[in-house]
Design a protein around this motif. Structure first.
Motif, PDB file in Angstrom:
ATOM      1  N   MET A  29       0.846  -1.188   0.000  1.00 15.16           N
ATOM      2  CA  MET A  29       0.000   0.000   0.000  1.00 15.16           C
ATOM      3  C   MET A  29       0.883   1.240   0.000  1.00 15.16           C
ATOM      4  SD  MET A  29      -2.835   1.209   2.798  1.00 15.16           S
ATOM      5  CE  MET A  29      -3.435   2.901   2.769  1.00 15.16           C
ATOM      6  N   GLN A  30       0.621   2.146  -0.924  1.00 21.60           N
ATOM      7  CA  GLN A  30       1.374   3.388  -1.012  1.00 21.60           C
ATOM      8  C   GLN A  30       0.683   4.474  -0.187  1.00 21.60           C
ATOM      9  OE1 GLN A  30       4.336   3.613  -2.765  1.00 21.60           O
ATOM     10  NE2 GLN A  30       4.049   1.408  -3.053  1.00 21.60           N
ATOM     11  N   TYR A  31       1.490   5.252   0.531  1.00 19.63           N
ATOM     12  CA  TYR A  31       0.931   6.300   1.365  1.00 19.63           C
ATOM     13  C   TYR A  31       0.566   7.563   0.590  1.00 19.63           C
ATOM     14  CZ  TYR A  31       2.171   4.005   5.748  1.00 19.63           C
ATOM     15  OH  TYR A  31       2.248   3.135   6.800  1.00 19.63           O
ATOM     16  N   GLY A  32       1.285   7.830  -0.482  1.00 15.93           N
ATOM     17  CA  GLY A  32       1.185   9.158  -1.057  1.00 15.93           C
ATOM     18  C   GLY A  32       2.130  10.080  -0.303  1.00 15.93           C
ATOM     19  N   GLN A  33       1.952  11.361  -0.456  1.00 11.11           N
ATOM     20  CA  GLN A  33       2.862  12.328   0.163  1.00 11.11           C
ATOM     21  C   GLN A  33       2.514  12.545   1.632  1.00 11.11           C
ATOM     22  OE1 GLN A  33       5.479  13.639  -1.577  1.00 11.11           O
ATOM     23  NE2 GLN A  33       6.197  14.480   0.372  1.00 11.11           N
ATOM     24  N   LEU A  34       3.413  12.140   2.530  1.00  9.71           N
ATOM     25  CA  LEU A  34       3.220  12.373   3.956  1.00  9.71           C
ATOM     26  C   LEU A  34       3.949  13.632   4.394  1.00  9.71           C
ATOM     27  CD1 LEU A  34       3.601   8.777   5.480  1.00  9.71           C
ATOM     28  CD2 LEU A  34       1.517   9.950   4.736  1.00  9.71           C
ATOM     29  N   VAL A  35       3.458  14.232   5.476  1.00 12.45           N
ATOM     30  CA  VAL A  35       4.035  15.452   6.034  1.00 12.45           C
ATOM     31  C   VAL A  35       4.713  15.110   7.354  1.00 12.45           C
ATOM     32  CG1 VAL A  35       3.521  17.760   6.921  1.00 12.45           C
ATOM     33  CG2 VAL A  35       2.262  16.872   4.927  1.00 12.45           C
ATOM     34  N   ALA A  36       5.953  15.523   7.517  1.00 15.97           N
ATOM     35  CA  ALA A  36       6.705  15.240   8.745  1.00 15.97           C
ATOM     36  C   ALA A  36       6.332  16.230   9.837  1.00 15.97           C
ATOM     37  CB  ALA A  36       8.204  15.306   8.469  1.00 15.97           C
ATOM     38  N   GLY A  37       6.333  15.741  11.076  1.00 17.97           N
ATOM     39  CA  GLY A  37       6.036  16.606  12.208  1.00 17.97           C
ATOM     40  C   GLY A  37       6.601  16.020  13.486  1.00 17.97           C
ATOM     41  N   THR A  38       6.233  16.622  14.609  1.00 19.28           N
ATOM     42  CA  THR A  38       6.675  16.180  15.931  1.00 19.28           C
ATOM     43  C   THR A  38       5.461  16.049  16.830  1.00 19.28           C
ATOM     44  OG1 THR A  38       8.761  17.370  15.648  1.00 19.28           O
ATOM     45  CG2 THR A  38       8.175  16.693  17.881  1.00 19.28           C
ATOM     46  N   PHE A  39       5.380  14.927  17.543  1.00 22.72           N
ATOM     47  CA  PHE A  39       4.226  14.706  18.418  1.00 22.72           C
ATOM     48  C   PHE A  39       4.301  15.623  19.638  1.00 22.72           C
ATOM     49  CE2 PHE A  39       1.600  12.551  21.549  1.00 22.72           C
ATOM     50  CZ  PHE A  39       0.472  12.241  20.788  1.00 22.72           C
ATOM     51  N   VAL A  40       3.151  16.203  19.989  1.00 28.00           N
ATOM     52  CA  VAL A  40       3.068  17.079  21.163  1.00 28.00           C
ATOM     53  C   VAL A  40       2.295  16.402  22.285  1.00 28.00           C
ATOM     54  CG1 VAL A  40       2.268  19.310  22.047  1.00 28.00           C
ATOM     55  CG2 VAL A  40       3.261  19.156  19.740  1.00 28.00           C
ATOM     56  N   ARG A  41       1.043  16.009  22.025  1.00 28.99           N
ATOM     57  CA  ARG A  41       0.232  15.371  23.065  1.00 28.99           C
ATOM     58  C   ARG A  41      -0.984  14.698  22.430  1.00 28.99           C
ATOM     59  NH1 ARG A  41      -0.722  20.869  23.456  1.00 28.99           N
ATOM     60  NH2 ARG A  41      -2.857  21.476  22.861  1.00 28.99           N
ATOM     61  N   ARG A  42      -1.549  13.755  23.149  1.00 21.45           N
ATOM     62  CA  ARG A  42      -2.820  13.146  22.748  1.00 21.45           C
ATOM     63  C   ARG A  42      -3.929  13.842  23.526  1.00 21.45           C
ATOM     64  NH1 ARG A  42      -3.878   6.687  21.958  1.00 21.45           N
ATOM     65  NH2 ARG A  42      -5.806   6.863  20.738  1.00 21.45           N
ATOM     66  N   ASP A  43      -4.823  14.454  22.818  1.00 23.26           N
ATOM     67  CA  ASP A  43      -5.863  15.264  23.464  1.00 23.26           C
ATOM     68  C   ASP A  43      -7.032  14.412  23.935  1.00 23.26           C
ATOM     69  OD1 ASP A  43      -4.484  17.743  22.884  1.00 23.26           O
ATOM     70  OD2 ASP A  43      -5.069  17.405  20.802  1.00 23.26           O
ATOM     71  N   ASN A  44      -7.426  13.426  23.159  1.00 29.90           N
ATOM     72  CA  ASN A  44      -8.462  12.490  23.551  1.00 29.90           C
ATOM     73  C   ASN A  44      -8.282  11.213  22.729  1.00 29.90           C
ATOM     74  OD1 ASN A  44      -9.872  12.881  21.021  1.00 29.90           O
ATOM     75  ND2 ASN A  44     -10.764  14.755  21.870  1.00 29.90           N
ATOM     76  N   ARG A  45      -9.272  10.362  22.756  1.00 35.28           N
ATOM     77  CA  ARG A  45      -9.130   9.040  22.127  1.00 35.28           C
ATOM     78  C   ARG A  45      -8.748   9.130  20.648  1.00 35.28           C
ATOM     79  NH1 ARG A  45     -14.001   4.557  22.173  1.00 35.28           N
ATOM     80  NH2 ARG A  45     -12.739   2.700  21.772  1.00 35.28           N
ATOM     81  N   PHE A  46      -9.362  10.061  19.927  1.00 38.80           N
ATOM     82  CA  PHE A  46      -9.155  10.107  18.482  1.00 38.80           C
ATOM     83  C   PHE A  46      -8.559  11.420  17.985  1.00 38.80           C
ATOM     84  CE2 PHE A  46     -12.686   6.989  18.906  1.00 38.80           C
ATOM     85  CZ  PHE A  46     -12.021   5.892  18.396  1.00 38.80           C
ATOM     86  N   ARG A  47      -7.937  12.161  18.878  1.00 34.11           N
ATOM     87  CA  ARG A  47      -7.376  13.451  18.469  1.00 34.11           C
ATOM     88  C   ARG A  47      -6.066  13.714  19.204  1.00 34.11           C
ATOM     89  NH1 ARG A  47     -10.589  19.001  17.259  1.00 34.11           N
ATOM     90  NH2 ARG A  47      -8.942  20.505  17.670  1.00 34.11           N
ATOM     91  N   ALA A  48      -5.113  14.273  18.468  1.00 34.54           N
ATOM     92  CA  ALA A  48      -3.818  14.614  19.055  1.00 34.54           C
ATOM     93  C   ALA A  48      -3.361  15.954  18.505  1.00 34.54           C
ATOM     94  CB  ALA A  48      -2.786  13.530  18.744  1.00 34.54           C
TER      95      ALA A  48
END
Length: 232
Positions: A1-20
């Motif tokens: 499976m090809q991802y396509g163009q991904l964007v690099a970043g840095t994790f900060v925090r998980r805000d809730n079950r499905f959001r960060a």
């Protein structure tokens, strides 16, 4: 499976079950997390991440969290992918395939719906696929949090096997550093015992590792399955 163009970043925090929250080029962005797993060992502040731009209109988040780097290992954290990966691997012959047959997805069986049904000239096999992201000392472990739904699926497979059909629980490890798979008794002893009981009743238990890069992911090879505790 090809991802396509991904964007690099840095994790900060998980805000809730499905959001960060992540940081991209110095700015913070809310992203969607497509997994209900805890992933405490992965989602830590400062971890390198890769994001898939959202294509659906009207989204509150502009990105989906795709990959997290942990101790130099890329881990796919999108729990929606294993079914797609399994289908690709089945079509290519990389996973179990007993002769010519057909693969159906999201098949209803009574009041239940299972991920796949494979029909061959000689048999029907019902398959439930689970996403695995946790690896400790080379052992892929599932689940990382209690899952009553997972135990329910095992019971459904066991019932089908008792009725003369075939069943399989498939664990797709979305990383490359696992040497074997085992149920995670510390996280959910009920699920672990249900997996042992299902196996003893004739349900096949399979696990597969993946090759993961920032451009693609695919099932690579089968892993040995150990029903006992990894510490034993």
């Amino acid at each position: 499976m090809q991802y396509g163009q991904l964007v690099a970043g840095t994790f900060v925090r998980r805000d809730n079950r499905f959001r960060a929250t992540v940081r991209i080029d110095g700015r913070q962005h809310a992203v969607h997390v497509s997994s209900s797993g805890r992933m405490w060992e992965l989602l830590i502040e400062g971890a390198p991440v890769w994001l898939r731009p959202a294509s659906a209109p009207g989204r509150k988040t502009a990105y989906d969290l795709a990959l997290v780097e942990s101790a130099g290992v890329l881990v796919s954290v999108d729990a929606r992918l294993p079914n797609h990966l399994y289908r690709e691997a089945w079509e290519s012959g990389a996973v179990w395939r007993a002769g010519a047959g057909s693969l159906e997805q999201e098949v209803r069986r009574g009041a239940s719906r299972l991920d796949f049904r494979v029909t061959t000239p000689n048999a029907r096999r019902w398959i439930e696929v689970k996403s695995v992201t946790l690896v400790e000392k080379g052992v892929a472990l599932f689940p990382d949090a209690p899952t009553s739904r997972g135990a329910k699926h095992l019971g459904e497979l066991q019932h089908l096997v008792a009725g003369g059909e075939e069943g399989a629980a498939v664990f797709v490890v979305q990383r490359s550093d696992a040497c074997r798979f085992a149920p995670h008794r510390e996280a959910d002893p009920t699920f672990a015992e249900a997996l042992v009981a299902a196996s003893q009743a004739g349900v096949m238990v399979e696990a597969y590792a993946c090759d993961v890069s920032t451009t693609s992911i695919a099932i690579s090879h089968a892993l040995p399955v150990e029903m006992g505790s990894p510490a034993s």
